[in-house]
Design an enzyme around this catalytic site. Structure first.
Site, mmCIF file in Angstrom:
data_model
loop_
_atom_site.group_PDB
_atom_site.id
_atom_site.type_symbol
_atom_site.label_atom_id
_atom_site.label_comp_id
_atom_site.label_asym_id
_atom_site.label_seq_id
_atom_site.Cartn_x
_atom_site.Cartn_y
_atom_site.Cartn_z
ATOM 1 N N CYS A 100 3.653 98.252 89.630
ATOM 2 C CA CYS A 100 2.711 99.188 89.004
ATOM 3 C C CYS A 100 1.687 98.362 88.231
ATOM 4 C CB CYS A 100 3.473 100.133 88.084
ATOM 5 S SG CYS A 100 2.410 101.081 86.981
ATOM 6 N N CYS A 104 -4.399 102.698 86.227
ATOM 7 C CA CYS A 104 -4.838 103.974 86.807
ATOM 8 C C CYS A 104 -4.708 105.151 85.852
ATOM 9 C CB CYS A 104 -4.036 104.287 88.061
ATOM 10 S SG CYS A 104 -3.500 102.858 88.971
ATOM 11 N N THR A 191 3.412 104.123 80.428
ATOM 12 C CA THR A 191 3.063 102.994 81.290
ATOM 13 C C THR A 191 1.918 102.191 80.692
ATOM 14 O OG1 THR A 191 3.779 104.085 83.319
ATOM 15 C CG2 THR A 191 2.065 102.439 83.556
ATOM 16 N N GLU A 257 6.992 100.073 80.487
ATOM 17 C CA GLU A 257 6.893 101.392 79.875
ATOM 18 C C GLU A 257 7.414 101.295 78.458
ATOM 19 O OE1 GLU A 257 8.346 101.074 82.986
ATOM 20 O OE2 GLU A 257 6.538 101.778 84.013
ATOM 21 N N HIS A 292 -3.393 111.834 89.201
ATOM 22 C CA HIS A 292 -2.352 110.800 89.254
ATOM 23 C C HIS A 292 -1.437 110.988 90.471
ATOM 24 C CE1 HIS A 292 -1.229 107.170 87.353
ATOM 25 N NE2 HIS A 292 0.045 107.490 87.288
ATOM 26 N N TYR A 296 -0.765 108.037 93.575
ATOM 27 C CA TYR A 296 0.476 107.554 94.182
ATOM 28 C C TYR A 296 0.355 107.414 95.694
ATOM 29 C CZ TYR A 296 3.348 107.725 89.944
ATOM 30 O OH TYR A 296 3.891 107.474 88.717
ATOM 31 N N CYS A 299 -1.112 103.570 95.434
ATOM 32 C CA CYS A 299 -0.347 102.450 94.862
ATOM 33 C C CYS A 299 1.016 102.285 95.511
ATOM 34 C CB CYS A 299 -0.214 102.598 93.346
ATOM 35 S SG CYS A 299 0.991 103.817 92.779
ATOM 36 N N GLU A 447 9.987 105.713 89.595
ATOM 37 C CA GLU A 447 8.668 106.236 89.244
ATOM 38 C C GLU A 447 8.138 107.144 90.352
ATOM 39 O OE1 GLU A 447 5.212 103.632 88.803
ATOM 40 O OE2 GLU A 447 4.962 104.502 86.821
#
Ligand code: SF4
Ligand code: FE
Length: 483
Positions: A100, A104, A191, A257, A292, A296, A299, A447
């Site tokens: 990650c 973003c 995050t 995180e 978001h 995904y 990413c 995640e």
């Protein structure tokens, strides 16, 4: 200075005075900490790639506001091309970091706050959108990494924010002054907090009139007075303290995180983007979550590319690459991964302008994208573990491999095909372990389940956006039913 180099980024984080705790101790700076540094390296990649001519079109844009070249992570999407390029950029970064890369959340918060604040102002005559635009220009001009904070601890899930036994379980305004507001509460699973310059805070869910103090959005520096963070543990995190690059699997990159506490943090008026307009909390959440969930589809696909590649390499090292079932498993992994990419691209291509002029993804398709992400990476991991074989979890440490007595024994007995060194075989297995079970599994596996909202959150949105009535009408029309 519209673009920072990677090194300038790292040094800019070093200059911050964040209050960070880990393993019961305060961390001086995340820059030099062996557990946190990989997460900075991942963010750094968003700066390094932006400097490279071959990635300029994906990583940067000319700002329509300033005419300067800016990093895409600080950009407001102005077309469906922008939305698609965002997903492609995220896939690229997933491929380069296999983790990650954290930047973003701020980009998605940017775009959600941009359009929502515009609509709040139109209804109430407030100046939140102007506030946000000033903040946005400051971030673009200085190429800042901005975190986006949404998830409150939420306490008793059956109760609204104002009904909680402890009022801090949702972040709220505790004082209103002439020059700003004071907030208390926390954001969980945050995050990228230790490697961001600023943080945009947003409400966590739709709210009713009694939750007025909880319907708040603003931005503050990550080292603002009253903010402190408690870093979360990751599987195998202390391997990073053992000076074994091999055993970590992906030693250079990672995510992080934290539980972030806001203990009477002051927010000046010009940094407030929502305060008390409860009916807009839901819109802000829906848009941020939608962006978001689109993210995904980029990413996780990029990380999936690395895992599929690693599975193919280990199959070769094991001497199994020609077996038909191995080939078929690699095809299946690719099919699943590209299906996720299809979703990311589709919700982008079907995007449309909001009242403020920026582009929002198709929310139904973005939620379908994320719902698939809660499943397919698990199957991709299962197939990667199948192909890797049990040695992925039983292999000895690098220290044993380097030992004069044990090393030759390991080299002899744990070799696959003779042309490949045992060390390389172990390196590839550790990378797969890192992605499937280790620190990177936070970013790739769990995640995928809970990041950007747990599966049920997407199902609620799918039921809202799915237009079942229209589908019922289609069926009745073909069956010649007149009611
Ligand atoms: Fe970006 Fe993906 Fe990490 Fe979210 S999970 S911050 S989209 S890399
Ligand atoms: Fe995430």
């Amino acid at each position: 200075m519209a673009l920072m180099t990677g090194e300038q980024y790292i040094e800019s984080i070093r200059r911050l005075n964040m209050e960070i705790y880990m393993f019961g101790k305060r961390i001086d700076s995340p820059v030099d900490d062996p557990i946190l540094r990989p997460s900075l390296n991942s963010v750094r990649m968003t700066y390094d790639l932006a400097q490279m001519p071959e990635y300029q079109d994906l990583m940067t844009v000319i700002s329509p506001d300033t005419g300067e070249r800016i990093n895409r992570f600080t950009h407001i999407h102005r077309s469906t091309d922008d939305l698609r390029n965002k997903v492609k950029m995220q896939r690229l970064l997933g491929q380069k970091t296999a983790s990650c890369f954290q930047r973003c959340v701020g980009m998605d918060a940017f775009n959600a706050v941009f359009s929502t604040s515009f609509e709040v102002d139109r209804k109430y005559g407030t100046r939140y959108h102007e506030n946000f635009r000033e903040f946005m220009l400051y971030c673009q001009e200085n190429d800042l990494t901005v975190d986006g904070a949404m998830t409150d601890p939420k306490g008793d899930r059956s109760k609204a924010p104002h009904e909680q036994a402890d009022p801090d379980l949702f972040l709220r305004v505790v004082e209103r002054r002439a020059d700003g507001i004071v907030v208390c509460g926390a954001k969980a699973h945050q995050t990228g907090m230790v490697n961001s310059h600023e943080v945009i805070v947003m409400p966590t869910q739709s709210m009713g009139p009694e939750d007025m103090d909880y319907a708040v959005s603003f931005a503050v520096p990550t080292d603002a007075k009253g903010i402190f963070m408690i870093v979360g543990r990751q599987s195998c995190d202390t391997r990073k303290l053992e000076n074994s690059e091999l055993d970590v699997g992906n030693s250079e990159f990672g995510g992080m995180e934290a539980l972030v506490v806001f203990d009477h943090v002051f927010v000046p008026n010009e940094r407030i983007f929502l305060d008390g307009q409860t009916e807009f909390a839901g819109m802000l959440v829906e848009r941020f979550a939608g962006y978001h969930r689109q993210s995904y589809g980029g990413c996780k696909v990029g990380v999936g590319d690395v895992l599929i590649g690693a599975a193919a390499v280990i199959a070769e090292y094991n001497g199994a690459a020609k077996a038909s079932h191995i080939k078929d498993k690699l095809i299946e992994m690719t099919h699943l991964n590209e299906t996720l990419y299809c979703c990311g691209i589709a919700c982008s291509a079907e995007g449309a302008p909001t009242e403020s002029g920026n582009y929002l993804i198709n929310l139904l398709l973005a939620n379908v994208c994320k719902q698939n992400i809660t499943r397919f990476p698990y199957e991709i991991v299962r197939l990667a573990e199948d192909i890797a074989g049990g040695l992925m979890v039983t292999a000895p440490s690098e220290a044993d491999l380097r030992d004069p007595k044990l090393g030759p024994v390991i080299d002899k007995y744990l070799r696959g095909v003779n042309e490949v060194s045992t060390e390389n075989r172990l390196r590839m297995l550790r990378l797969i372990e890192n992605l499937c079970l280790g620190a990177a599994a936070v970013g790739y596996r769990t995640e995928s389940m809970h990041g950007a909202g747990s599966p049920q959150a997407q199902r609620i949105m799918i039921s809202r956006q799915g237009n079942l009535e229209h589908k019922k009408e289609l069926a009745k029309a073909l069956a010649h039913i007149k009611e």
